[in-house]
Design an enzyme around this catalytic site. Structure first.
Site, PDB file in Angstrom:
ATOM      1  N   SER A  26       0.854  -1.299  -0.045  1.00 58.75           N
ATOM      2  CA  SER A  26      -0.008   0.181   0.124  1.00 58.75           C
ATOM      3  C   SER A  26       0.935   1.183   0.064  1.00 58.75           C
ATOM      4  CB  SER A  26      -0.843  -0.061   1.257  1.00 58.75           C
ATOM      5  OG  SER A  26       0.113   0.209   2.252  1.00 58.75           O
ATOM      6  N   GLU A 177      -4.553 -15.459   1.998  1.00 56.27           N
ATOM      7  CA  GLU A 177      -3.115 -15.282   2.944  1.00 56.27           C
ATOM      8  C   GLU A 177      -3.714 -15.049   4.548  1.00 56.27           C
ATOM      9  OE1 GLU A 177      -0.806 -12.112   1.990  1.00 56.27           O
ATOM     10  OE2 GLU A 177       0.915 -12.470   3.032  1.00 56.27           O
ATOM     11  N   LYS A 219      -1.788 -18.803   0.252  1.00 51.76           N
ATOM     12  CA  LYS A 219      -0.353 -18.060   0.521  1.00 51.76           C
ATOM     13  C   LYS A 219      -0.257 -18.109   2.071  1.00 51.76           C
ATOM     14  CE  LYS A 219       2.059 -13.737   0.165  1.00 51.76           C
ATOM     15  NZ  LYS A 219       2.530 -12.643  -0.781  1.00 51.76           N
ATOM     16  N   SER A 261       7.384 -14.206   2.565  1.00 50.26           N
ATOM     17  CA  SER A 261       8.944 -14.390   3.460  1.00 50.26           C
ATOM     18  C   SER A 261       8.523 -13.624   4.792  1.00 50.26           C
ATOM     19  CB  SER A 261       9.707 -13.423   2.560  1.00 50.26           C
ATOM     20  OG  SER A 261       9.360 -12.312   2.202  1.00 50.26           O
ATOM     21  N   GLY A 291       7.680 -10.655  -1.194  1.00 54.74           N
ATOM     22  CA  GLY A 291       7.565  -9.424  -1.191  1.00 54.74           C
ATOM     23  C   GLY A 291       9.190  -8.954  -0.934  1.00 54.74           C
TER      24      GLY A 291
END
Ligand code: 13P
Length: 338
Positions: A26, A177, A219, A261, A291
């Site tokens: 974001s 996720e 995820k 991660s 990411g």
């Protein structure tokens, strides 16, 4: 929407040796990342940085898709090519983050619930028109002295299941996720128990909400020692615990699992993924949707000269993609590390 198309997309996301690059920070999160390396967080700098990542030569050798933030999905290259076109032309599936972030869960100090369901049907229809093929919603499960509670976990699972059903209605693959956060001094067994309870609750909610597992991607976070735990589990222990947890909670009909991660070092994220695939024998492909572990080294280099270091930063992105792509096959070795 036919399940065949959703399944086709989901399978393409976890094609052998490929994973996802998560660049869906974001504006407030990317500001933190830019602040840390001294880059001003302007719209043009965000655009230029995302162009650098998405235009990395041969990115699709090891990357099947990229998750974007709303602003990025609407942006174009310097030469005026929409990012979605650049991606599809290069064989990269466009994904979109659709949640609106975690907020404190009333009555449950320390716990949060992700918001963003109101108006989601209309937003998803627009994202589908703009070219999005999959969408991500991140639930945050914090570990503390007396949480998470089953109420906190179930509230997040309910939201994930409702978002997933709306995605499939719009022809978009949900990437669900539930992130168990690694902050804290808890040990790996505590992380195991919390992850197990979270995944059981999630798949129960998805079943109750008629979500088609064949057209969904999980995820997941890895089962790890808390960041401040004195006794840090090693690579093999993390790989073994994560696989044990996933095998007892995730249905075999799911097309694939990708990991976040979550603050692990680049090296640890790659080593853990590789170790799980070396063990093998899993009902689903295990890949990555990193990411920070895909971007941080490249961002660091780019920040030193945002005009002159583009090609060098792209080389690092390609290197991280290659290492993680090999880890998704269990073929990464330490001598390949950049
Ligand atoms: P990290 O790999 O940096 O945790 O980011 C992945 C992500 O998309 C978190 O929602």
């Amino acid at each position: 929407m036919s399940i065949d198309l959703l399944e086709e997309t989901a399978l393409a996301m976890v094609a052998a040796g490929k994973g996802i690059i998560a660049i869906d920070e974001s504006n407030s999160t990317i500001k933190k990342r830019f602040d840390a390396v001294g880059i001003e967080c302007t719209e043009e700098n965000r655009r230029a940085y995302r162009e650098l990542l998405l235009a990395t030569p041969n990115l699709s050798d090891h990357i099947s898709g990229a998750i974007l933030f709303d602003e990025t999905l609407r942006q174009s290259t310097r030469d005026g090519v929409p990012f979605t076109k650049l991606m599809l032309d290069n064989g990269i599936l466009p994904g979109i983050k659709v949640d609106r972030g975690p907020q404190p869960l009333a009555g449950f100090p320390g716990e949060v619930v992700t918001e963003g369901l109101d108006g989601l049907r209309d937003r998803l229809a627009e994202y589908a028109r703009l070219g999005a093929r999959f969408a991500k919603w991140r639930a945050v499960i914090n570990i503390g002295e007396d949480y998470p509670t089953s109420t906190g976990i179930d509230a997040n699972s309910h939201a994930l299941a409702r978002y997933a059903a709306l995605c499939q209605e719009a022809g978009i693959v949900p990437m669900v996720e539930p992130e168990v956060i690694m902050d804290g001094s808890h040990d790996i067994d505590t992380c195991f128990d919390v992850t197990e309870a979270t995944l059981r609750s999630l798949f129960d909610a998805m079943y109750k909400h008629n979500v088609m597992l064949e057209g969904s991607i999980l995820k997941a976070s890895m089962v790890l020692s808390g960041k401040d735990c004195e006794d840090q589990a090693g690579v093999d222990e993390v790989a073994e615990a994560t696989l044990r947890c996933l095998k007892s909670t995730v249905p075999a009909s799911l097309p694939g699992i990708v990991f976040l991660s979550g603050g692990q070092s680049d090296r640890a994220a790659t080593e853990h993924l590789n170790a799980m695939n070396v063990i093998g024998g899993n009902p689903w492909p295990l890949s990555f949707s990193y990411g920070r572990a895909m971007q941080s080294a490249a961002l660091q280099l780019w920040s030193q000269d945002i005009h002159g270091n583009v090609a060098a930063a792209q080389k690092i992105v390609a290197q991280r993609a290659r290492e993680n792509g090999l880890a998704a096959l269990g073929r990464w070795t330490a001598d390949l590390a950049g």
